[in-house]
Design an enzyme around this catalytic site. Structure first.
Site, PDB file in Angstrom:
ATOM      1  N   SER A  85       0.957  -1.129   0.064  1.00 23.74           N
ATOM      2  CA  SER A  85      -0.078  -0.152   0.135  1.00 23.74           C
ATOM      3  C   SER A  85       0.911   1.152  -0.018  1.00 23.74           C
ATOM      4  O   SER A  85       1.736   1.296  -0.678  1.00 23.74           O
ATOM      5  CB  SER A  85      -0.962  -0.121   1.436  1.00 23.74           C
ATOM      6  OG  SER A  85      -2.108   0.685   1.122  1.00 23.74           O
ATOM      7  N   ASP A 135      -8.160  -5.598  -6.258  1.00 24.19           N
ATOM      8  CA  ASP A 135      -7.959  -4.467  -5.420  1.00 24.19           C
ATOM      9  C   ASP A 135      -8.097  -3.111  -6.149  1.00 24.19           C
ATOM     10  O   ASP A 135      -7.842  -2.931  -7.137  1.00 24.19           O
ATOM     11  CB  ASP A 135      -6.299  -4.516  -4.893  1.00 24.19           C
ATOM     12  CG  ASP A 135      -5.810  -3.478  -4.191  1.00 24.19           C
ATOM     13  OD1 ASP A 135      -6.795  -2.813  -3.335  1.00 24.19           O
ATOM     14  OD2 ASP A 135      -4.629  -3.117  -3.967  1.00 24.19           O
ATOM     15  N   HIS A 138      -5.966  -6.413  -1.847  1.00 25.80           N
ATOM     16  CA  HIS A 138      -5.103  -5.559  -1.439  1.00 25.80           C
ATOM     17  C   HIS A 138      -3.620  -6.229  -0.944  1.00 25.80           C
ATOM     18  O   HIS A 138      -3.944  -7.058   0.120  1.00 25.80           O
ATOM     19  CB  HIS A 138      -5.367  -4.390  -0.429  1.00 25.80           C
ATOM     20  CG  HIS A 138      -4.751  -3.109  -0.441  1.00 25.80           C
ATOM     21  ND1 HIS A 138      -4.171  -2.465  -1.560  1.00 25.80           N
ATOM     22  CD2 HIS A 138      -4.424  -2.511   0.912  1.00 25.80           C
ATOM     23  CE1 HIS A 138      -3.623  -1.552  -1.189  1.00 25.80           C
ATOM     24  NE2 HIS A 138      -3.774  -1.477   0.219  1.00 25.80           N
TER      25      HIS A 138
END
Ligand SMILES: *[C@@H]1O[C@H](CO)[C@@H](O)[C@H](O)[C@H]1NC(C)=O
Ligand SMILES: *[C@@H]1O[C@H](CO)[C@@H](O)[C@H](O)[C@H]1NC(C)=O
Ligand SMILES: *[C@@H]1O[C@H](CO)[C@@H](O)[C@H](O)[C@H]1NC(C)=O
Ligand SMILES: *[C@@H]1O[C@H](CO)[C@@H](O)[C@H](O)[C@H]1NC(C)=O
Ligand SMILES: *[C@@H]1O[C@H](CO)[C@@H](O)[C@H](O)[C@H]1NC(C)=O
Ligand SMILES: *[C@@H]1O[C@H](CO)[C@@H](O)[C@H](O)[C@H]1NC(C)=O
Ligand SMILES: *[C@@H]1O[C@H](CO)[C@@H](O)[C@H](O)[C@H]1NC(C)=O
Ligand SMILES: *[C@@H]1O[C@H](CO)[C@@H](O)[C@H](O)[C@H]1NC(C)=O
Length: 494
Positions: free
Chosen positions: A181, A433, A458
């Protein structure tokens, strides 16, 4: 990471968090700093062992007037690091408590033995315990001034240099940056900006292109919508209709009362809360898209395997049902997210995710450097139409933090789409994602590569291996380790 869509309801997606739908205005209330919720221990949550250490960092790496220091927290495990010059896997911490990222990055624990690697998890400044001005760190704009990705990268670079000097046998250890991320963005950028410090980087689900003029602002919510459309008949259609149904039902006091009861909310819904209520629903759908994992997991919330399928099982009905029938289905669906464990007393529309994430810090970053345009049109996605309005966003940031975002700075400082001259970076992307919208999804060269995980959410690849892992993530992890070994073999440190 949390996404920040257009104004009016400046929704926000924490990168990892994070997602969308949070009203920035809600930040004016300080309570957002510490959020906690019940968690049940899941079988795959494995125990991890590490030393907790602190390193004195310069508060300002780029100027000389502010000469103070603060203690940056980092976690170290050397169980499998037996030999001189063995590698170090270095997690570039993102917007939250580093112990939470450490617990949720099982991949590093899974590969440590095979690589004989030391594991380091470094906390990002202004999160967890790594607070440059202690409890005052968030008190005003002059104290928040040192919360930037550039300062965080400099912290990582200084820490790595120091570890290599101070740990006996580590002087020539090759270091690989790993992150997911926003942490993945930092890994990639660490390799780009400090190539002498790390030999390569794994940037998992890292939307380094989610900035102004790099990708279409609507792609993020289109992916969210596809996840729901593909997980059950009429699922995304019924969610698309639900916004108007909320507007209809909430137009009377009786309707507001009904919504409060039906959703089991913690406090009665008032007319002025309806925007916030819809933002909370929106953020819930986004979070589900991020954590649509193939097995039971507890990342943002404890959830069943393939949670969106379970959510959609409550929304598989005729798209012509009455407003209340529709919203009854929506209430059942959101409770999959908020009440999987059956322990929720009530649903709190001010909360959507784990308290381990530093929501306020991320908003500050989004309001300064990390400007990520988001928009919806209600046609290609299942949300209420909302344009991206930078000026309105900037005004709201100014009101909250007393500073304004620099719309194009991230592109200038990190190169935008012109990254072809870099090397030894893996960008991994999950097809489910929403953050894939801003990810690097093509190969630039043999050493600047994109790995696709079509049925991954994710940064699924960074999680512990699991019996329900799809083949695509098993293959992705194997490739990642192969790249690591290759980089280590060719690292020219002597
Ligand atoms: C991380 O996991 C340990 C157990 O291994 C637990 O005690 C701790 O609370 C977890 N930390 C967070 C922030 O979830
Ligand atoms: C830091 O700055 C203060 C105030 O300007 C000064 O008194 C002090 O000597 C400086 N310390 C160092 C280590 O430079
Ligand atoms: C910021 O807060 C600190 C302590 O809370 C204070 O010393 C400082 O003067 C403040 N700065 C501004 C610009 O308000
Ligand atoms: C909301 O009210 C309008 C006007 O009464 C009606 O046409 C519509 O079907 C209702 N529900 C939804 C989901 O649009
Ligand atoms: C989906 O909605 C359509 C009407 O738009 C309806 O004909 C169909 O039966 C619904 N499907 C299910 C599984 O409820
Ligand atoms: C959560 O689930 C439990 C068990 O099914 C139920 O008793 C409780 O009312 C639910 N909470 C909410 C807010 O719906
Ligand atoms: C709802 O969440 C907010 C923000 O975390 C918190 O301040 C508030 O106390 C919570 N309300 C209830 C009833 O739990
Ligand atoms: C990039 O190259 C690697 C190695 O050849 C390959 O496995 C991967 O599928 C390629 N990625 C894309 C997006 O084509």
């Amino acid at each position: 990471m949390r996404a920040l869509p257009g104004p009016a309801s400046l929704s926000a997606a924490l990168l990892l968090m994070l997602s969308a739908g949070f009203h920035v205005a809600a930040l004016k209330t300080p309570h957002l700093l510490g959020r906690h919720r019940l968690a049940r221990s899941f079988s795959q949550q494995r125990a991890v062992f590490y030393k907790t250490l602190y390193f004195d960092q310069q508060i300002d790496h780029f100027g000389f007037l502010e000469n103070g220091t603060f203690k940056q927290r980092f976690l170290l495990n050397d169980k499998h690091w037996h030999q001189k010059n063995n590698p170090i896997l270095f997690y570039t911490g993102n917007e939250g408590d580093i112990t939470w990222f450490c617990n949720n990055t099982g991949f590093m624990w899974d590969v440590a033995e095979e690589l004989g690697a030391m594991l380091i998890f470094a906390e990002h400044r202004y999160y967890g315990e790594s607070l440059p001005f202690g409890d005052e760190s968030y008190s005003n704009a002059s104290y928040l001034n040192y919360l930037t990705s550039e300062q965080a990268l400099a912290d990582f670079a200084r820490l790595i240099e120091n570890l290599k000097e101070s740990i006996s046998g580590a002087q020539n250890s090759p270091v690989i940056a790993i992150g997911g991320s926003y942490g993945g963005m930092l890994s990639a950028w660490l390799r780009m900006k400090y190539p002498s410090v790390v030999i390569g980087a794994l940037a998992a689900s890292a939307p380094i292109w989610q900035f102004t003029d790099m990708v279409p602002c609507g792609d993020f919510y289109k992916i969210v919508t596809q996840d729901f459309a593909n997980s059950g008949i009429n699922c995304s259609k019924n969610i698309r209709r639900s916004w108007m149904a909320v507007n209809n039902v909430s137009s009377t006091d009786e309707g507001l009362q009904w919504l409060y009861k039906e959703f089991g909310l913690c406090s009665p819904l008032k007319e002025e809360d309806v925007g916030g209520f819809k933002g909370w629903l929106q953020e819930t759908w986004v979070n589900l898209a991020m954590v649509d994992y193939p097995y039971e997991a507890n990342f943002l919330q404890p959830l069943p395997r393939w949670p969106i399928k379970v959510v959609c099982s409550h929304l598989q009905f005729d798209t012509g049902v009455s407003d209340k029938q529709l919203l009854h289905g929506i209430a059942q669906a959101v409770k999959v997210y908020y009440n999987y464990t059956g322990t929720a007393v009530c649903l709190n529309i001010s909360q959507t995710a784990t308290g381990s994430l530093g929501i306020r810090g991320w908003f500050y970053q989004a309001c300064t450097e990390m400007v990520m345009p988001m928009c919806t049109d209600g046609i290609q996605d299942m949300f209420e139409p909302q344009v991206w309005n930078f000026q309105a966003f900037s005004d709201e940031c100014y009101e909250i933090f007393g500073v304004r975002p620099r719309e194009h700075w991230a592109g200038t400082v990190y190169g935008g789409k012109n990254i072809g001259s870099h090397s030894n970076i893996i960008f991994s992307n999950g097809g489910l994602d929403p953050w894939m919208s801003g990810g690097v999804t093509k190969n630039f060269s043999d050493s600047l590569v994109a790995i696709m995980i079509p049925d991954g959410a994710h940064h699924l690849d960074l999680r512990y291996n699991n019996q329900y892992d799809p083949q695509t993530v098993i293959r992705a992890r194997a490739l990642e380790v192969q790249y690591f070994k290759n980089w280590i073999k060719h690292s020219t440190i002597t």
